[in-house]
Enzyme design. Structure first.
Site, short mmCIF file in Angstrom:
data_model
loop_
_atom_site.label_atom_id
_atom_site.label_comp_id
_atom_site.label_asym_id
_atom_site.label_seq_id
_atom_site.Cartn_x
_atom_site.Cartn_y
_atom_site.Cartn_z
CG LEU A 28 12.98 -102.49 19.63
CD1 LEU A 28 11.86 -101.39 19.74
CD2 LEU A 28 13.63 -101.42 20.90
CG HIS A 176 21.60 -109.12 16.35
ND1 HIS A 176 22.94 -108.22 17.02
CD2 HIS A 176 21.11 -108.84 17.53
CE1 HIS A 176 22.54 -107.48 18.32
NE2 HIS A 176 21.77 -108.12 18.61
CB ALA A 178 25.53 -105.35 16.20
CE1 TYR A 181 22.73 -111.13 23.42
CE2 TYR A 181 22.12 -108.97 22.34
CZ TYR A 181 22.58 -109.93 23.59
OH TYR A 181 21.33 -109.33 24.41
NE ARG A 228 20.94 -102.33 15.38
CZ ARG A 228 20.78 -102.38 16.47
NH1 ARG A 228 20.52 -103.13 17.77
NH2 ARG A 228 20.31 -101.01 16.68
N GLY A 324 14.26 -96.76 19.23
CA GLY A 324 13.86 -97.82 20.19
C GLY A 324 12.64 -97.58 21.07
C1 PHB Z 1 18.47 -107.85 24.76
O1 PHB Z 1 17.46 -108.99 24.80
O2 PHB Z 1 18.63 -107.46 25.80
C2 PHB Z 1 18.83 -107.27 23.63
C3 PHB Z 1 18.94 -108.50 22.74
C4 PHB Z 1 19.92 -107.45 22.03
C5 PHB Z 1 20.04 -106.64 21.55
C6 PHB Z 1 20.71 -106.58 23.05
C7 PHB Z 1 19.98 -106.05 23.64
O3 PHB Z 1 20.77 -106.30 20.51
#
Ligand code: PHB
Length: 370
Positions: A28, A176, A178, A181, A228, A324
């Site tokens: 998060l 990451h 997913a 990104y 992920r 989350g």
């Molecule tokens: C965000 O900071 O908005 C954010 C970061 C990573 C994610 C999704 C949203 O996987």
């Protein structure tokens, strides 16, 4: 009714760790690091509060390099000072016998030259810009497609970041790949128009992600490596023409080449990841991947507004369940779920602010009752 006897409270081996339950802290973004992306004592307090014996925590997305993107007050893992800052967090969490993985992050086209030290343009698979504005109100820029040599450099940055994470005391890292990104921009056909070995077929679009996994596994071992993925995600304009084929290919390759990975973490797409809408369950879009992957499988999917559905899913699949918003608002979430205690409501307006308000001041259940 007590949930102690339910599957979510049964132990599971994840990498080298014996987890005591399957309630996972989802990664998060919280923006409480310093301007130099160094983790703070306040972050140590936040993670320590959420640590439980044999519980798995995944950190916020953490930049692997200064050019991997920069959100003001998000952390990094590319300087000695950052490693030192993270050490305080891993020690605090380990004191409570919890397990913590660092999430390795590169923004790709979601970054902006304005945040790069020499105005370097954001990069991606292809010159396809994200629509709308970024979190600072700027239009997204047209990203520069990465050269093949540059992809190799970024794979090396992931590898080094994983080594830095181990130096900082983490139990492992989560790549990451997913939510739109950098790596996901390569995976999805909507953002990948390349004609080289990194574009076209599902196999080619998955190549960057799989090379990054190979490099991390080679550096720190499969048991400390995780990933992920978010098949069919629509956040950040993601779109893929061959959804099930694409992510089945990735999952099969991981099963074939790296069956000892600590876990695979899947995000089941929901309409709006920043919405408060109730999850429509069961969507069951992850079933193809559950059938391919034989190791630990985490599902994340808006379970804050569908807690029972999360517990039921753990029961029917044996999955770990990532929370989350519920974990933001309830530092003792595993205990609350175990006893069926009520949950504190979350306050979205303090998710991305600074300081302790809405961060470390959510009450524990017992404290609330005393
Ligand atoms: C965000 O900071 O908005 C954010 C970061 C990573 C994610 C999704 C949203 O996987």
């Amino acid at each position: 009714m007590s949930t102690t006897t339910r599957a979510i409270f049964s132990p599971i081996q994840v990498g080298n760790n014996n987890l005591q339950h399957r309630v996972v802290l989802a990664p998060l973004t919280r923006l409480r690091a310093t301007l130099d992306a160094v983790p703070t004592d306040l972050q140590a307090e936040y993670y320590k509060q959420r640590a439980s014996e044999g519980g798995l925590m995944i950190t916020e997305g953490t930049f692997i390099h200064r050019l991997a993107g920069h959100y003001e007050l998000a952390p990094g893992i590319y300087t000695q000072e950052q490693i030192k800052g993270w050490k305080k967090i891993t020690s605090a969490v380990h004191e409570k016998k919890a397990v913590i993985f660092l999430q390795l992050w590169h923004l790709g086209r979601s970054g902006h030259s304005k945040w790069n030290p020499n105005g370097e343009r954001a990069v991606s698979a292809s010159a396809v810009p994200l629509s709308g504005k970024n979190r600072y109100g700027d239009d997204h820029e047209v990203p520069r497609p990465l050269e093949i040599d540059e992809i190799k450099v970024i794979v090396e940055q992931y590898r080094q970041a994983a080594l830095n994470a181990i130096e900082a005391g983490f139990d492992g890292v989560e790549l990451h790949s997913a939510n739109g990104y950098l790596l996901d921009q390569f995976i999805n056909s909507g953002t990948n128009h390349r004609t080289d070995i990194y574009g076209g077929s599902a196999e080619n679009r998955a190549r960057f992600t799989l090379e990054a996994i190979d490099a991390i596994v080679q550096a720190i071992g499969p048991e400390r490596t995780a990933i992920r993925l978010s098949p069919g995600e629509v956040f950040q304009d993601m779109h893929d023409d061959t959804e099930v084929e694409t992510w089945s290919h990735i999952t099969s390759e991981l099963q074939k080449n790296h069956p000892q990975l600590a876990y695979l973490h899947f995000v089941q797409s929901r309409a709006n990841i920043f919405g408060n809408d109730k999850q429509i369950v069961p969507l069951n879009t992850l079933q193809p991947y559950r059938q391919i992957w034989k190791g630990p499988f985490i599902t994340a999917s808006g379970f804050t507004t569908a807690v029972e559905a999360g517990l039921d899913l753990a029961e029917s699949t044996g999955n770990l369940i990532a929370f989350g918003r519920a974990f933001i608002a309830n530092p003792d979430l595993p205990e609350r779920l175990r006893h069926g205690w009520e949950l504190n409501p979350y306050n979205r307006s303090t998710f991305y602010t600074q300081g302790p308000v809405g961060y470390t001041d959510y009450p524990f259940y017992n404290a609330a009752k005393n």
